[in-house]
Scaffold this motif. Structure first.
Motif, PDB file in Angstrom:
ATOM      1  N   ASP A 154      17.063   1.362  -3.298  1.00 33.01           N
ATOM      2  CA  ASP A 154      15.661   1.479  -3.680  1.00 33.01           C
ATOM      3  C   ASP A 154      15.293   2.954  -3.679  1.00 33.01           C
ATOM      4  N   ARG A 155      15.340   3.585  -4.845  1.00 27.40           N
ATOM      5  CA  ARG A 155      15.101   5.020  -4.931  1.00 27.40           C
ATOM      6  C   ARG A 155      13.625   5.383  -4.894  1.00 27.40           C
ATOM      7  N   ARG A 156      12.740   4.394  -4.918  1.00 30.19           N
ATOM      8  CA  ARG A 156      11.312   4.714  -4.835  1.00 30.19           C
ATOM      9  C   ARG A 156      10.979   5.270  -3.464  1.00 30.19           C
ATOM     10  N   GLY A 157      11.438   4.589  -2.430  1.00 29.90           N
ATOM     11  CA  GLY A 157      11.282   5.071  -1.068  1.00 29.90           C
ATOM     12  C   GLY A 157       9.850   5.065  -0.573  1.00 29.90           C
ATOM     13  N   ALA A 158       9.633   5.808   0.526  1.00 30.24           N
ATOM     14  CA  ALA A 158       8.321   5.894   1.181  1.00 30.24           C
ATOM     15  C   ALA A 158       8.113   7.325   1.644  1.00 30.24           C
ATOM     16  N   GLY A 159       6.854   7.750   1.669  1.00 31.12           N
ATOM     17  CA  GLY A 159       6.501   9.106   2.079  1.00 31.12           C
ATOM     18  C   GLY A 159       5.697   9.120   3.357  1.00 31.12           C
ATOM     19  N   MET A 160       5.129  10.260   3.654  1.00 30.87           N
ATOM     20  CA  MET A 160       4.335  10.423   4.869  1.00 30.87           C
ATOM     21  C   MET A 160       3.282   9.321   4.984  1.00 30.87           C
ATOM     22  N   GLY A 161       3.190   8.753   6.176  1.00 35.36           N
ATOM     23  CA  GLY A 161       2.193   7.724   6.438  1.00 35.36           C
ATOM     24  C   GLY A 161       2.550   6.357   5.912  1.00 35.36           C
ATOM     25  N   GLU A 162       3.644   6.248   5.152  1.00 34.84           N
ATOM     26  CA  GLU A 162       4.034   4.983   4.548  1.00 34.84           C
ATOM     27  C   GLU A 162       5.152   4.323   5.344  1.00 34.84           C
ATOM     28  N   THR A 163       5.454   3.084   4.996  1.00 32.88           N
ATOM     29  CA  THR A 163       6.488   2.319   5.688  1.00 32.88           C
ATOM     30  C   THR A 163       7.525   1.851   4.679  1.00 32.88           C
ATOM     31  N   LEU A 164       8.784   2.173   4.960  1.00 36.54           N
ATOM     32  CA  LEU A 164       9.908   1.713   4.153  1.00 36.54           C
ATOM     33  C   LEU A 164      10.469   0.442   4.781  1.00 36.54           C
ATOM     34  N   ARG A 165      10.655  -0.593   3.962  1.00 33.97           N
ATOM     35  CA  ARG A 165      11.200  -1.863   4.457  1.00 33.97           C
ATOM     36  C   ARG A 165      12.503  -2.177   3.716  1.00 33.97           C
ATOM     37  N   PRO A 166      13.588  -1.507   4.109  1.00 37.14           N
ATOM     38  CA  PRO A 166      14.862  -1.702   3.421  1.00 37.14           C
ATOM     39  C   PRO A 166      15.594  -2.926   3.966  1.00 37.14           C
ATOM     40  N   PRO A 167      16.569  -3.430   3.241  1.00 38.69           N
ATOM     41  CA  PRO A 167      17.429  -4.469   3.812  1.00 38.69           C
ATOM     42  C   PRO A 167      18.147  -3.905   5.047  1.00 38.69           C
ATOM     43  N   ARG A 168      18.255  -4.726   6.072  1.00 38.65           N
ATOM     44  CA  ARG A 168      18.925  -4.256   7.276  1.00 38.65           C
ATOM     45  C   ARG A 168      20.359  -3.834   6.950  1.00 38.65           C
ATOM     46  N   MET A 217       3.961   9.154  -1.824  1.00 39.59           N
ATOM     47  CA  MET A 217       2.619   9.356  -2.368  1.00 39.59           C
ATOM     48  C   MET A 217       2.623   8.985  -3.838  1.00 39.59           C
ATOM     49  N   THR A 218       1.611   8.258  -4.274  1.00 34.07           N
ATOM     50  CA  THR A 218       1.546   7.857  -5.674  1.00 34.07           C
ATOM     51  C   THR A 218       1.172   9.038  -6.545  1.00 34.07           C
ATOM     52  N   ALA A 219       1.500   8.936  -7.830  1.00 32.88           N
ATOM     53  CA  ALA A 219       1.320  10.057  -8.745  1.00 32.88           C
ATOM     54  C   ALA A 219      -0.145  10.421  -8.951  1.00 32.88           C
ATOM     55  N   ASP A 220      -1.049   9.477  -8.724  1.00 32.92           N
ATOM     56  CA  ASP A 220      -2.458   9.760  -8.979  1.00 32.92           C
ATOM     57  C   ASP A 220      -3.161  10.384  -7.773  1.00 32.92           C
ATOM     58  N   GLY A 270       4.070  26.525   0.670  1.00 28.99           N
ATOM     59  CA  GLY A 270       3.284  26.268  -0.527  1.00 28.99           C
ATOM     60  C   GLY A 270       3.047  24.787  -0.711  1.00 28.99           C
ATOM     61  N   GLY A 271       4.007  23.960  -0.283  1.00 24.10           N
ATOM     62  CA  GLY A 271       3.863  22.507  -0.379  1.00 24.10           C
ATOM     63  C   GLY A 271       5.116  21.830   0.128  1.00 24.10           C
ATOM     64  N   ILE A 272       4.997  20.531   0.406  1.00 25.61           N
ATOM     65  CA  ILE A 272       6.157  19.760   0.839  1.00 25.61           C
ATOM     66  C   ILE A 272       5.986  18.307   0.415  1.00 25.61           C
ATOM     67  N   ASP A 273       7.078  17.710  -0.032  1.00 29.17           N
ATOM     68  CA  ASP A 273       7.097  16.288  -0.359  1.00 29.17           C
ATOM     69  C   ASP A 273       8.235  15.655   0.429  1.00 29.17           C
ATOM     70  N   VAL A 274       7.950  14.550   1.100  1.00 33.89           N
ATOM     71  CA  VAL A 274       8.926  13.850   1.935  1.00 33.89           C
ATOM     72  C   VAL A 274       9.134  12.460   1.361  1.00 33.89           C
ATOM     73  N   ARG A 275      10.388  12.096   1.161  1.00 30.96           N
ATOM     74  CA  ARG A 275      10.717  10.790   0.617  1.00 30.96           C
ATOM     75  C   ARG A 275      11.903  10.230   1.380  1.00 30.96           C
ATOM     76  N   LEU A 276      11.712   9.078   2.020  1.00 29.06           N
ATOM     77  CA  LEU A 276      12.791   8.381   2.708  1.00 29.06           C
ATOM     78  C   LEU A 276      13.209   7.212   1.828  1.00 29.06           C
ATOM     79  N   GLN A 277      14.503   7.163   1.482  1.00 34.69           N
ATOM     80  CA  GLN A 277      14.988   6.198   0.504  1.00 34.69           C
ATOM     81  C   GLN A 277      16.116   5.357   1.084  1.00 34.69           C
ATOM     82  N   ALA A 278      16.173   4.118   0.628  1.00 38.04           N
ATOM     83  CA  ALA A 278      17.321   3.257   0.903  1.00 38.04           C
ATOM     84  C   ALA A 278      18.242   3.293  -0.306  1.00 38.04           C
ATOM     85  N   ALA A 279      19.519   2.994  -0.062  1.00 40.42           N
ATOM     86  CA  ALA A 279      20.519   3.143  -1.113  1.00 40.42           C
ATOM     87  C   ALA A 279      20.180   2.351  -2.361  1.00 40.42           C
TER      88      ALA A 279
END
Length: 471
Positions: A323-337, A1-4, A312-321
């Motif tokens: 690329d630390r930005r990663g992707a959150g709920m509803g998003e798609t991560l496209r890491p190198p295979r 999720m973006t900061a804004d 109270g809240g939850i943040d989910v971030r899936l990251q590739a080694a």
């Protein structure tokens, strides 16, 4: 999720005295939602010819509620009697700056008059009924395309309760109408039903069993809730996972389906519902709290749900080694295979008492992973054998805000990751076996106190590896 973006809480399935079985006015429901901590609410009275005729009165009462609660987003909607099937939430979005904001009312009323199953007498389950439902969704999408409204959303309500929402119908609705159909209620309303004196009532009113037009292949388990959640969602490797395995961006929500609510003054023994926002909560990440902002947040799938204010809240971030930005709920991560994947979950424990007067505790968090295998050749299928719980993490005793990390291994094929969690008061092996779900939600029965069986679910993060391994 973006900061804004920020999380807002609400309910898209609420009835009032404009429904024949509703007991609370629009003002009362909005006041109850505000007290329960909701930021937004959609008024969704039952479709009928009488409701169409009272459209101006509905519009006037919503306008009054908006003046009384200017900090809340209050939207007009409809519980659509889907031709040939069950029910769904329909609402349209017109931003406040529009020169003709009344279009949000006009388009919903026209939709109801043209396509509601009760208004049209289209409730037989015939092929003609199915065609009318598809035509309705296409018509709604056309109203977005031609600018009549800025956006429109259809969510399937209580999807498995009576067996009418056949898997093939869900897929058909998903595949038409330019993205108007975006998901279903992971957890139905009427969560207080098990507390009612009627011995046949259980959570969600999921106690009726199959009917003449029900899908005959659905198992008996489909006609019950599990930890308050619909069988389609609660079954790891079940219908929701089957849709996700096909690559669908198909999201879950939760609602009150409020008709007659529990509170300190409600002595009516039929009071089986909770005020909007007081028990079932749908959390949506929005750029701004406007009708279009809400619709787009729902469509993005940046949504999680809970019961009893479990978190109270939850943040989910899936990251590739790499690329630390990663992707959150509803998003798609496209890491190198082949890149290593790490799931980072930041939990904010609940610190405020809920409407039952206690502070709930998250005692376990579960990670569910499923393979994305592509479109299914079986339109009637409701299983995804490659989905399973890969970790169950003890969180008992944790407080404040804390971070959990879990390595998922290398990104080799398309997949998705979703979470659920519980207070761990009730549980049993999943319907498809302990190898898929060692301890999931338990079957609901008469007398289960909904406050003593709390769960949350997130929508998934998708993974689509790119390139060849090592390149």
């Amino acid at each position: 999720m973006t900061a804004d973006r920020r999380w807002v809480v609400g309910d898209h399935h609420v009835h009032t005295t404009f429904s024949v079985d509703g007991r609370h006015s629009i003002a009362e429901q909005v006041r109850g939602a505000h007290a329960g901590g909701a930021d937004w609410v959609v008024i969704t009275d039952h479709g009928s010819s009488e409701h169409v005729a009272r459209g101006e009165a509905v519009q006037a009462e919503i306008a009054e509620a908006r003046l009384a609660f200017p900090d809340m987003l209050i939207l007009p909607g409809l519980e659509w009697n889907v031709p040939g099937a069950a029910h769904g939430t329909v609402f349209t979005a017109v931003d406040p700056g529009s020169s003709d904001a009344a279009r949000e009312f006009a388009v919903v009323r026209e939709f109801e008059a043209k396509f509601d199953g009760d208004v049209r007498g289209a409730r037989t389950g015939s092929a003609d009924d199915d065609a009318l439902a598809v035509e309705a969704l296409e018509w709604l999408a056309d109203r977005v395309r031609d600018g009549s409204v800025d956006d429109a959303v259809f969510l399937v309500n209580h999807p498995a309760s009576d067996g009418y929402n056949h898997p093939r119908r869900l897929r058909r609705w998903r595949d038409v109408a330019g993205g108007v159909a975006i998901g279903f209620e992971g957890a139905p309303g009427h969560q207080g039903a098990a507390l009612c004196p009627d011995e046949h009532r259980v959570r969600g009113f999921y106690s009726y069993g199959p009917r003449p037009n029900s899908e005959p292949r659905l198992p008996e388990a489909a006609y019950r809730t599990w930890g308050g959640f619909d069988w389609m969602t609660a079954t790891v490797g079940g219908m929701w996972d089957a849709l996700l395995a096909e690559g669908s961006r198909w999201w879950i929500t939760a609602s009150s389906d409020s008709h007659l609510n529990h509170d300190e003054t409600a002595r009516d023994p039929a009071a089986c519902d909770f005020w909007p926002g007081s028990y079932s909560r749908t959390h949506v990440a929005v750029d701004r709290l406007t009708p279009v902002g809400l619709a787009r947040g729902l469509r993005r799938g940046q949504v999680w749900v809970d019961h009893g204010h479990l978190l109270g809240g939850i943040d989910v971030r899936l990251q590739a080694a790499d690329d630390r930005r990663g992707a959150g709920m509803g998003e798609t991560l496209r890491p190198p295979r082949g890149a290593d994947l790490e799931l980072v979950v930041t939990v904010t424990a609940q610190h405020r008492p809920n409407a039952a007067g206690f502070v709930p505790r998250l005692n376990r968090l579960d990670i569910v992973v499923g393979a994305v295998t592509g479109p299914s050749g079986d339109g009637d299928g409701f299983a995804a054998p490659d989905a399973r719980v890969v970790a169950q993490i003890d969180t008992s005793g944790r407080s404040g805000t804390y971070t959990l990390r879990h390595r998922l291994g290398p990104a080799e094929t398309a997949m998705y990751v979703r979470l659920r969690g519980t207070d761990a008061r009730r549980g049993e092996p999943g319907l498809l076996g302990v190898g898929i779900d060692p301890c999931g939600p338990a079957r609901d029965h008469r007398g289960v106190n909904p406050w003593h069986d709390l769960w949350f679910y997130t929508n998934p993060v998708h993974v689509e590896p790119v390139g060849d391994r090592g390149r």
